[in-house]
Design an enzyme around this catalytic site. Structure first.
Site, PDB file in Angstrom:
ATOM      1  N   GLY A   1       0.783  -1.222   0.000  1.00  0.00           N
ATOM      2  CA  GLY A   1       0.000   0.000   0.000  1.00  0.00           C
ATOM      3  C   GLY A   1       0.817   1.276   0.000  1.00  0.00           C
TER       4      GLY A   1
ATOM      5  CD  GLN B   1      -7.064  -0.895   7.391  1.00  0.00           C
ATOM      6  OE1 GLN B   1      -7.857  -1.817   7.550  1.00  0.00           O
ATOM      7  NE2 GLN B   1      -5.839  -0.925   7.908  1.00  0.00           N
TER       8      GLN B   1
ATOM      9  CB  SER C   1      -1.811  -3.525   1.356  1.00  0.00           C
ATOM     10  OG  SER C   1      -0.732  -4.230   1.912  1.00  0.00           O
TER      11      SER C   1
ATOM     12  CG  HIS D   1       0.133  -6.758   5.071  1.00  0.00           C
ATOM     13  ND1 HIS D   1       0.006  -6.379   6.384  1.00  0.00           N
ATOM     14  CD2 HIS D   1       0.474  -5.644   4.391  1.00  0.00           C
ATOM     15  CE1 HIS D   1       0.259  -5.079   6.491  1.00  0.00           C
ATOM     16  NE2 HIS D   1       0.539  -4.611   5.295  1.00  0.00           N
TER      17      HIS D   1
ATOM     18  CB  THR E   1      11.835 -10.021 -11.071  1.00  0.00           C
ATOM     19  OG1 THR E   1      13.071  -9.780 -11.752  1.00  0.00           O
ATOM     20  CG2 THR E   1      11.221 -11.317 -11.558  1.00  0.00           C
TER      21      THR E   1
ATOM     22  CB  CYS F   1       2.884   3.035   9.130  1.00  0.00           C
ATOM     23  SG  CYS F   1       2.729   1.618   8.030  1.00  0.00           S
TER      24      CYS F   1
END
Length: 380
Positions: free
Chosen positions: A69, A175, A195, A197, A233, A322
């Site tokens: 994200g 979210q 994102s 996870h 990659t 974060c």
């Protein structure tokens, strides 16, 4: 340990993990290689892109895979600013945006940035947003769901405002992807981020949508992957696992929403004995993701409450992981206009797939006990 920090990260879904292992061992080729092994990886990659685009209701040609994200937010904003709809140097965003949004905007020294606060319900004031727009406004960035209190912003309304004013609109969907039906919302924005996870996929993988009608210029020059959008990659195993997790989440959206809503109500009810000390920061049901509860307990610092809960077997948080890493208060507390003491009292509870009603009740009872013991000790 009972986990109540799903807004920070989720465990990897077992079926998604199996997909990861299968792809990593059987489709391990570089998706850009021209031989058959690379071609097999490329076909799988494009199948994932097509599947995720269908789940989100977007054109697959605008979907690019990233490391998560934060990178998606950064690259989306840079892409939109490389191809503005009009000339100008003004950007509007929210005070409570994720730190990755603030990070990219703070480096844009040639732009004037307006940071909007939240109302007492944790929402952007539409009139205040309109008043902030100037002829120089080229970009508005408003997150869909706040990661710390779970309020859902009026994305359709903001998108209509941006379209009428000829302004790019980016939204952080980290979210909301996998938690809210997005097919009627996602196509309305210029760009959005997500994102893996956060939806029981692997860490280190995510995506960004850029409206294909926008002729962006790459931030990283000379890249050959993802149509030049980013170098590196392609992580096909993680992309496949994230896609599997997204499919699984999307098949259960309504049931999960209803379940979390009932748990939210039960949890809040368990706090009734201490409700004189509890402040819950939330919107009405229509604008609230039920799985995230942001609250403060008067007189008790959030970090102390988090450590006590941890000692008693419950993992909660004091806001975005974060933001915690930066050792600063949750941005939402500033956006809500809380004072320094109230900001220090903030904690976040978030539910997930492994949460049970019994866990929710025990957490509420544990918080009651912590508060009562603290208050008694404070009186002595």
């Amino acid at each position: 340990m009972n986990y109540f920090d799903y807004a920070a990260t989720t465990p990897l879904d077992r079926e998604a993990a199996e997909v990861y292992m299968k792809v990593a061992t059987e489709y391990f080729g570089n998706s850009s290689s021209l031989h058959d092994i690379g071609g097999q990886a490329h076909i799988l990659l494009e199948n994932c892109r097509e599947e995720l685009a269908a789940l989100l209701g977007i054109d697959k040609n605008g979907l690019f895979f990233t490391s998560g994200g934060s990178e998606s937010n950064f690259l989306a904003i840079e892409a939109l600013l490389s191809s503005p709809k009009k000339q100008g140097n003004h950007i509007i965003t929210g005070m409570a945006e994720h730190s990755s949004i603030h990070g990219v905007l703070n480096r844009l020294t040639d732009y004037d940035i307006t940071f909007l606060p939240l109302t007492s319900l944790g929402l952007i004031d539409e009139e205040e947003l309109l008043a902030a727009i100037t002829p120089e406004t080229v970009l508005i960035s408003i997150q869909h769901v706040n990661s710390e209190i779970g309020t859902i912003q009026p994305i359709k309304t903001v998108a209509q405002i941006c379209q009428a004013q000829n302004i790019h609109f980016h939204s952080d969907f980290v979210q909301s992807v996998g938690k809210i039906e997005l097919r009627g919302i996602a196509p309305l924005v210029s760009s959005f981020s997500f994102s893996g996870h956060k939806i029981y996929g692997p860490k280190g993988i995510g995506g960004v949508y850029i409206n294909p009608a926008i002729s962006w210029s790459p931030f990283f020059p000379g890249g050959s992957h993802e149509k030049g959008f980013r170098p590196g990659t392609m992580n096909v195993p993680a992309i496949a696992a994230m896609t599997a997790a997204a499919q699984k989440n999307n098949s259960n959206l309504a049931d999960a929403y209803q379940k979390y809503n009932s748990w939210r109500k039960v949890f809040i009810e368990t706090l009734n004995p201490i409700n004189n000390w509890v402040n819950i920061y939330q919107a009405n049901d229509d604008n609230q993701l039920p799985s995230i509860i942001g609250l403060g307990i008067s007189g008790i610092e959030g970090q102390w409450m988090m450590l006590e809960a941890n000692r008693l077997g419950f993992a909660i948080s004091t806001g975005s992981a974060c933001q915690i890493g930066m050792q600063t208060p949750a941005k939402v507390t500033q956006a809500l206009g809380l004072n320094k003491q109230e900001a220090k009292e903030f904690i976040r509870i978030s539910f997930g797939n492994s949460t049970t009603m019994e866990d929710v009740i025990r957490l509420g009872e544990t918080i009651n006990n912590i508060v009562n013991q603290y208050k008694i000790a404070d009186l002595c």
